[in-house]
Design an enzyme around this catalytic site. Structure first.
Site, short mmCIF file in Angstrom:
data_model
loop_
_atom_site.label_atom_id
_atom_site.label_comp_id
_atom_site.label_asym_id
_atom_site.label_seq_id
_atom_site.Cartn_x
_atom_site.Cartn_y
_atom_site.Cartn_z
N ARG A 31 -5.10 14.45 -28.34
CA ARG A 31 -6.39 13.80 -28.62
C ARG A 31 -6.26 12.60 -29.57
O ARG A 31 -7.16 12.32 -30.38
CB ARG A 31 -7.41 14.78 -29.19
CG ARG A 31 -7.80 15.89 -28.27
CD ARG A 31 -8.47 15.44 -26.98
NE ARG A 31 -8.67 16.56 -26.10
CZ ARG A 31 -7.78 16.91 -25.15
NH1 ARG A 31 -6.68 16.21 -24.94
NH2 ARG A 31 -8.01 17.96 -24.39
N SER A 68 -15.74 19.53 -26.57
CA SER A 68 -15.22 20.25 -27.74
C SER A 68 -15.51 19.45 -29.01
O SER A 68 -15.13 18.28 -29.11
CB SER A 68 -13.71 20.45 -27.60
OG SER A 68 -13.48 21.30 -26.51
N GLU A 103 -13.14 16.61 -33.54
CA GLU A 103 -12.65 15.75 -32.45
C GLU A 103 -13.67 14.64 -32.22
O GLU A 103 -13.33 13.51 -31.87
CB GLU A 103 -12.47 16.59 -31.17
CG GLU A 103 -11.95 15.77 -30.00
CD GLU A 103 -11.64 16.60 -28.76
OE1 GLU A 103 -11.28 17.79 -28.89
OE2 GLU A 103 -11.78 16.05 -27.66
#
Ligand SMILES: Cc1cc2nc3c(=O)[nH]c(=O)nc-3n(C[C@H](O)[C@H](O)[C@H](O)COP(=O)(O)OP(=O)(O)OC[C@H]3O[C@@H](n4cnc5c(N)ncnc54)[C@H](O)[C@@H]3O)c2cc1C
Length: 317
Positions: free
Chosen positions: A170, A220, A311
């Site tokens: 990520r 998420s 995130e």
């Protein structure tokens, strides 16, 4: 509305534009200014406009991984509308504003395989490259050959090989270097059969729909942590009957273990379907979401000794 004529190229700059409709969360105040460049030249004009007025700027893709503050963004939001997708042999070149879903469709139509496992990830190519988006063990960085990016300060355009992009879980060089704007990416695919590729894409989509139906979220919310506690890893593996992947444990598992599924603050809520999905269950404010996220981090830390990190990207805080 004002038009900035730099390099002789005008671009419309809108003022005081609500940002919530541009986001999958449906949350957030207005942008002081908004530009929608359709070409590289317009993008340069927008960046120059920000620089000349000493405005902060923010690159907006599909808005599927951001939380905009309730007071909005006091600068220039640049909503990329560069969205062409072209094919040469087994290589697809996609501009940053192209929807990832469209690139996957174009690949399938042209018997090109390798990207269908990313089906269902919403947003644009630019956002996906910056955050190295991925699912089920594949990330976009695995498929890329190179990325063209524009330096927001010097306006110099450079090409970065996949290696130079430093893709990580990520993350990428573009996430660490805020001044770089992803303009386009080249994807190296392999020859496959349309029907097989579509079948795989559809299966991937089916696996995901349980999370996505009718819920306004950013996917998420927290990054999956890598605990250094062997007992915790064993507990997770026994509980879920799966091996932990790359030593990571899903953040949602910790949230579930801490008993937080369904927790609600205002209209922000931990989804009943997925512990790591925070959702806008009505008219949630960014403040509601921040309070909820803060509480989750505190409780998970107290109960499990794990620090969760976001995130999602915060805008205008
Ligand atoms: C239902 C749902 C499911 C999801 N599932 C997944 C999943 O399985 N895997 C996954 O990885 N993600 C997932 N996400 C998160 C999100 O879709 C991805 O992070 C996506 O890649 C974000 O792209 P975007 O265009 O929407 O970026 P945005 O949200 O618009 O922006 C995200 C960040 O990227 C920056 N950015 C955007 N474009 C550029 C550019 N051209 N150059 C430089 N910076 C740029 C923005 O400034 C911002 O900081 C999911 C989200 C939702 C809502």
């Amino acid at each position: 509305m004002v038009a900035a004529g730099i390099f002789g190229l005008p671009i419309v700059i809108e003022e005081n534009v609500p940002l919530a409709p541009f986001t999958s969360f449906g949350i957030g105040g207005p942008a002081r200014y908004l530009a929608r460049p359709h070409t590289e030249e317009e993008l340069e004009t927008a960046l120059s406009y920000a620089r000349q007025r000493e405005l902060d700027y923010f690159l907006l893709g599909g808005g599927t991984n951001i939380l905009v503050s309730d007071k909005g963004f006091d600068g220039l939001v640049i909503k990329l509308e560069l969205n062409s997708v072209s094919i040469e042999g087994r290589t697809i070149t996609a501009q940053a504003g192209a929807e990832l879903a469209r690139v996957i469709d174009v690949a399938a139509e042209n018997d090109l395989s390798g990207i269908e496992c990313l089906a269902g990830i919403p947003g644009t190519v630019g956002g996906a490259v910056r955050g190295n988006a991925g699912a089920f063990g594949t990330v976009i960085g695995d498929i890329l050959t190179d990325v063209v990016a524009l330096d927001g300060d010097s306006l110099r355009v450079s090409t970065y090989s996949a290696e130079q992009c430093f893709f990580e879980y990520r993350s990428s060089m573009f996430k660490k270097n805020r001044g770089l704007v992803v303009v386009s990416a080249r994807l190296a695919l392999s020859v496959g059969r349309k029907d097989k590729i579509r079948e795989k894409r559809n299966k991937t989509l089916e696996k995901r729909t349980v999370f996505m139906e009718n819920e306004r979220s950013v996917g998420s919310y927290f990054i999956n942590p890598i605990p250094d506690n062997g007992a915790l890893i064993k507990k997770f593996e026994n509980d879920r009957k799966v091996q932990c992947r790359n030593c990571m444990i899903p953040a949602g598992w910790f949230i579930d273990q801490a008993g937080l599924r369904g927790l609600r603050i205002g209209d922000a809520m931990v989804s009943e379907k997925h512990g790591n999905y925070l959702i806008n269950a009505g008219a949630a404010t960014a403040d509601d979401v921040i309070k909820l996220a803060t509480m989750i981090k505190q409780v998970v830390h107290e109960k499990m000794g794990i620090e969760l990190h976001e995130e999602v990207n915060y805008v205008g805080f």
